[in-house]
Design a protein around this motif. Sequence first.
Motif, PDB file in Angstrom:
ATOM      1  N   GLY A  98       0.823  -1.211   0.000  1.00 14.04           N
ATOM      2  CA  GLY A  98       0.000   0.000   0.000  1.00 14.04           C
ATOM      3  C   GLY A  98       0.848   1.247   0.000  1.00 14.04           C
ATOM      4  N   LEU A  99       1.897   1.263   0.821  1.00 12.55           N
ATOM      5  CA  LEU A  99       2.790   2.416   0.889  1.00 12.55           C
ATOM      6  C   LEU A  99       3.514   2.630  -0.432  1.00 12.55           C
ATOM      7  CD1 LEU A  99       4.235   4.632   2.520  1.00 12.55           C
ATOM      8  CD2 LEU A  99       5.853   2.892   3.293  1.00 12.55           C
ATOM      9  N   THR A 100       4.030   1.565  -1.019  1.00  7.29           N
ATOM     10  CA  THR A 100       4.772   1.681  -2.280  1.00  7.29           C
ATOM     11  C   THR A 100       3.878   2.152  -3.412  1.00  7.29           C
ATOM     12  OG1 THR A 100       6.276  -0.088  -1.586  1.00  7.29           O
ATOM     13  CG2 THR A 100       6.193   0.426  -3.932  1.00  7.29           C
ATOM     14  N   ILE A 169      -4.986   2.816   6.934  1.00  4.00           N
ATOM     15  CA  ILE A 169      -4.939   4.261   7.197  1.00  4.00           C
ATOM     16  C   ILE A 169      -3.487   4.729   7.312  1.00  4.00           C
ATOM     17  CG2 ILE A 169      -5.489   6.049   8.897  1.00  4.00           C
ATOM     18  CD1 ILE A 169      -8.065   4.520   9.492  1.00  4.00           C
ATOM     19  N   LEU A 170      -2.670   3.932   8.004  1.00  4.86           N
ATOM     20  CA  LEU A 170      -1.257   4.259   8.145  1.00  4.86           C
ATOM     21  C   LEU A 170      -0.573   4.285   6.782  1.00  4.86           C
ATOM     22  CD1 LEU A 170       1.229   4.734   9.949  1.00  4.86           C
ATOM     23  CD2 LEU A 170       1.466   2.253  10.127  1.00  4.86           C
ATOM     24  N   MET A 174       0.984   7.758   5.072  1.00  2.00           N
ATOM     25  CA  MET A 174       2.401   7.846   4.721  1.00  2.00           C
ATOM     26  C   MET A 174       2.593   7.804   3.210  1.00  2.00           C
ATOM     27  SD  MET A 174       4.303   5.588   7.659  1.00  2.00           S
ATOM     28  CE  MET A 174       5.859   6.268   7.105  1.00  2.00           C
ATOM     29  N   GLY A 175       1.749   7.046   2.521  1.00  2.00           N
ATOM     30  CA  GLY A 175       1.844   6.968   1.067  1.00  2.00           C
ATOM     31  C   GLY A 175       1.490   8.279   0.401  1.00  2.00           C
ATOM     32  N   THR A 176       0.507   9.004   0.946  1.00  2.00           N
ATOM     33  CA  THR A 176       0.145  10.307   0.405  1.00  2.00           C
ATOM     34  C   THR A 176       1.289  11.304   0.568  1.00  2.00           C
ATOM     35  OG1 THR A 176      -2.195   9.915   0.908  1.00  2.00           O
ATOM     36  CG2 THR A 176      -1.521  12.192   0.546  1.00  2.00           C
ATOM     37  N   LEU A 177       1.922  11.279   1.745  1.00  2.00           N
ATOM     38  CA  LEU A 177       3.091  12.138   1.969  1.00  2.00           C
ATOM     39  C   LEU A 177       4.214  11.777   1.006  1.00  2.00           C
ATOM     40  CD1 LEU A 177       4.696  14.240   3.587  1.00  2.00           C
ATOM     41  CD2 LEU A 177       5.253  12.422   5.220  1.00  2.00           C
ATOM     42  N   LEU A 178       4.444  10.491   0.836  1.00  2.00           N
ATOM     43  CA  LEU A 178       5.497  10.031  -0.060  1.00  2.00           C
ATOM     44  C   LEU A 178       5.194  10.395  -1.509  1.00  2.00           C
ATOM     45  CD1 LEU A 178       8.149   8.459  -0.231  1.00  2.00           C
ATOM     46  CD2 LEU A 178       6.809   6.367  -0.461  1.00  2.00           C
ATOM     47  N   ALA A 179       3.916  10.329  -1.881  1.00  2.00           N
ATOM     48  CA  ALA A 179       3.525  10.681  -3.247  1.00  2.00           C
ATOM     49  C   ALA A 179       3.827  12.142  -3.557  1.00  2.00           C
ATOM     50  CB  ALA A 179       2.036  10.390  -3.454  1.00  2.00           C
ATOM     51  N   SER A 180       3.553  13.017  -2.594  1.00  2.00           N
ATOM     52  CA  SER A 180       3.845  14.437  -2.799  1.00  2.00           C
ATOM     53  C   SER A 180       5.347  14.681  -2.882  1.00  2.00           C
ATOM     54  CB  SER A 180       3.233  15.263  -1.668  1.00  2.00           C
ATOM     55  OG  SER A 180       3.800  14.918  -0.409  1.00  2.00           O
ATOM     56  N   LEU A 181       6.125  13.951  -2.094  1.00  2.00           N
ATOM     57  CA  LEU A 181       7.580  14.091  -2.165  1.00  2.00           C
ATOM     58  C   LEU A 181       8.126  13.541  -3.478  1.00  2.00           C
ATOM     59  CD1 LEU A 181       8.558  13.071   1.493  1.00  2.00           C
ATOM     60  CD2 LEU A 181       8.650  15.358   0.498  1.00  2.00           C
ATOM     61  N   ASN A 182       7.505  12.479  -3.984  1.00  2.00           N
ATOM     62  CA  ASN A 182       7.935  11.904  -5.257  1.00  2.00           C
ATOM     63  C   ASN A 182       7.727  12.860  -6.415  1.00  2.00           C
ATOM     64  OD1 ASN A 182       9.188   9.371  -5.220  1.00  2.00           O
ATOM     65  ND2 ASN A 182       7.289   8.349  -4.675  1.00  2.00           N
ATOM     66  N   VAL A 183       6.680  13.665  -6.331  1.00  2.00           N
ATOM     67  CA  VAL A 183       6.424  14.638  -7.392  1.00  2.00           C
ATOM     68  C   VAL A 183       7.542  15.674  -7.447  1.00  2.00           C
ATOM     69  CG1 VAL A 183       4.865  16.475  -8.152  1.00  2.00           C
ATOM     70  CG2 VAL A 183       3.940  14.306  -7.314  1.00  2.00           C
ATOM     71  N   ARG A 184       8.011  16.077  -6.277  1.00  2.00           N
ATOM     72  CA  ARG A 184       9.044  17.115  -6.194  1.00  2.00           C
ATOM     73  C   ARG A 184      10.446  16.546  -6.333  1.00  2.00           C
ATOM     74  NH1 ARG A 184       9.986  22.403  -7.131  1.00  2.00           N
ATOM     75  NH2 ARG A 184      11.586  23.238  -5.718  1.00  2.00           N
ATOM     76  N   TYR A 185      10.695  15.416  -5.674  1.00  2.00           N
ATOM     77  CA  TYR A 185      12.030  14.806  -5.681  1.00  2.00           C
ATOM     78  C   TYR A 185      11.904  13.351  -6.122  1.00  2.00           C
ATOM     79  CZ  TYR A 185      12.706  18.804  -2.570  1.00  2.00           C
ATOM     80  OH  TYR A 185      12.704  20.057  -2.024  1.00  2.00           O
ATOM     81  N   TYR A 190      13.622   5.691  -5.536  1.00  2.00           N
ATOM     82  CA  TYR A 190      14.708   4.729  -5.342  1.00  2.00           C
ATOM     83  C   TYR A 190      15.009   4.501  -3.858  1.00  2.00           C
ATOM     84  CZ  TYR A 190      15.216   6.164 -10.183  1.00  2.00           C
ATOM     85  OH  TYR A 190      14.956   6.461 -11.496  1.00  2.00           O
ATOM     86  N   VAL A 191      14.690   5.484  -3.051  1.00  2.00           N
ATOM     87  CA  VAL A 191      14.951   5.369  -1.620  1.00  2.00           C
ATOM     88  C   VAL A 191      13.902   4.492  -0.937  1.00  2.00           C
ATOM     89  CG1 VAL A 191      15.102   6.655   0.545  1.00  2.00           C
ATOM     90  CG2 VAL A 191      16.171   7.563  -1.509  1.00  2.00           C
ATOM     91  N   THR A 192      12.666   4.572  -1.406  1.00  2.00           N
ATOM     92  CA  THR A 192      11.553   3.883  -0.747  1.00  2.00           C
ATOM     93  C   THR A 192      11.766   2.374  -0.605  1.00  2.00           C
ATOM     94  OG1 THR A 192       9.990   5.573  -1.502  1.00  2.00           O
ATOM     95  CG2 THR A 192       9.074   3.462  -0.797  1.00  2.00           C
ATOM     96  N   PRO A 193      12.146   1.628  -1.662  1.00  2.00           N
ATOM     97  CA  PRO A 193      12.348   0.174  -1.477  1.00  2.00           C
ATOM     98  C   PRO A 193      13.404  -0.150  -0.433  1.00  2.00           C
ATOM     99  CG  PRO A 193      12.254   0.730  -3.811  1.00  2.00           C
ATOM    100  CD  PRO A 193      12.337   2.024  -3.065  1.00  2.00           C
ATOM    101  N   PHE A 194      14.461   0.664  -0.379  1.00  2.00           N
ATOM    102  CA  PHE A 194      15.519   0.434   0.605  1.00  2.00           C
ATOM    103  C   PHE A 194      14.992   0.660   2.020  1.00  2.00           C
ATOM    104  CE2 PHE A 194      19.096   2.292   3.066  1.00  2.00           C
ATOM    105  CZ  PHE A 194      19.853   1.142   3.174  1.00  2.00           C
ATOM    106  N   LEU A 195      14.224   1.719   2.215  1.00  2.00           N
ATOM    107  CA  LEU A 195      13.668   2.013   3.529  1.00  2.00           C
ATOM    108  C   LEU A 195      12.678   0.941   3.973  1.00  2.00           C
ATOM    109  CD1 LEU A 195      13.071   5.880   3.300  1.00  2.00           C
ATOM    110  CD2 LEU A 195      14.921   4.675   4.480  1.00  2.00           C
ATOM    111  N   ILE A 196      11.876   0.432   3.039  1.00  2.00           N
ATOM    112  CA  ILE A 196      10.908  -0.611   3.369  1.00  2.00           C
ATOM    113  C   ILE A 196      11.622  -1.899   3.774  1.00  2.00           C
ATOM    114  CG2 ILE A 196       9.168  -2.144   2.355  1.00  2.00           C
ATOM    115  CD1 ILE A 196       8.047   0.222   0.879  1.00  2.00           C
ATOM    116  N   GLN A 197      12.725  -2.192   3.108  1.00  2.00           N
ATOM    117  CA  GLN A 197      13.484  -3.399   3.465  1.00  2.00           C
ATOM    118  C   GLN A 197      14.046  -3.284   4.876  1.00  2.00           C
ATOM    119  OE1 GLN A 197      16.741  -4.257   0.840  1.00  2.00           O
ATOM    120  NE2 GLN A 197      16.939  -6.366   1.551  1.00  2.00           N
ATOM    121  N   ILE A 198      14.580  -2.114   5.223  1.00  2.00           N
ATOM    122  CA  ILE A 198      15.085  -1.904   6.583  1.00  2.00           C
ATOM    123  C   ILE A 198      13.940  -1.977   7.578  1.00  2.00           C
ATOM    124  CG2 ILE A 198      16.177  -0.217   8.119  1.00  2.00           C
ATOM    125  CD1 ILE A 198      17.769   0.786   5.752  1.00  2.00           C
TER     126      ILE A 198
END
Length: 235
Positions: A98-100, A169-170, A174-185, A190-198
């Motif tokens: 869901g987050l990805t 909901i979680l 977090m996915g909505t926040l990440l989506a907005s960051l993905n638009v800008r940066y 590429y960072v997200t899969p690494f963070l999810i693995q950790i």
Amino acid sequence: MQASDRKIIIRPGNQSLVQAVREFWDYRDLLYILAAREVSVRYKQTAIGIAWVVLQPLMTTLIFTLIFGRFAKIPSDGIPYTVFAYSALVLWGLFSQGLTRAGESIIADERLITKVYFPRLVIPFAAVGSAWIDFAVSLFILLPLTYIYGLRPTASLLLIPVVMVVVMILAAGMGTLLASLNVRYRDFRYVTPFLIQIWLYASPIVYPVIIVLDSVRMWYYLNPMAGLISHFALL
């Protein structure tokens, strides 16, 4: 100024929370359509289709059981390690997928956003909804798995929808926040899969919470998935 040089600036309105929720509810049909489309596109050209949803956690559970359950002899909080690992992986799959998907949803549906108006939150929420379908399919395997290992369902199973909704909901937040960051940066893609693995190994998936030292357990529960996974595995 030429027409091609014009810029359209979209500014947030002055909607109240009630108005925003009502508008989101009015577009619920679009939410269902986008979630169904996500599932259909993802498995349409695969040989075994949605069966991958079950095979992935099953194969991962098998590997975890052999390495951590048999060889490393990690305890599983009083339940068979296979059941412990599979239940944790199923819930983790709901969150991580869901987050990805939510994090990549705005970029993936860029053309749709520029053509027609609708509440933009529909897109990441639909992405999380598609992950829920995967979760529901995987969950059907959990019940016969518990019977194989001599476990029987109890009334605590009624809490599964509650845990599921909290995780969704979680993931949506977090996915909505990440989506907005993905638009800008675009680096976040590429960072997200690494963070999810950790994050996976920082959650009680291959080990129970009881082996975490008491001195750091309070900090360990700052991970919102720690309590959710540990309680879900014991249901």
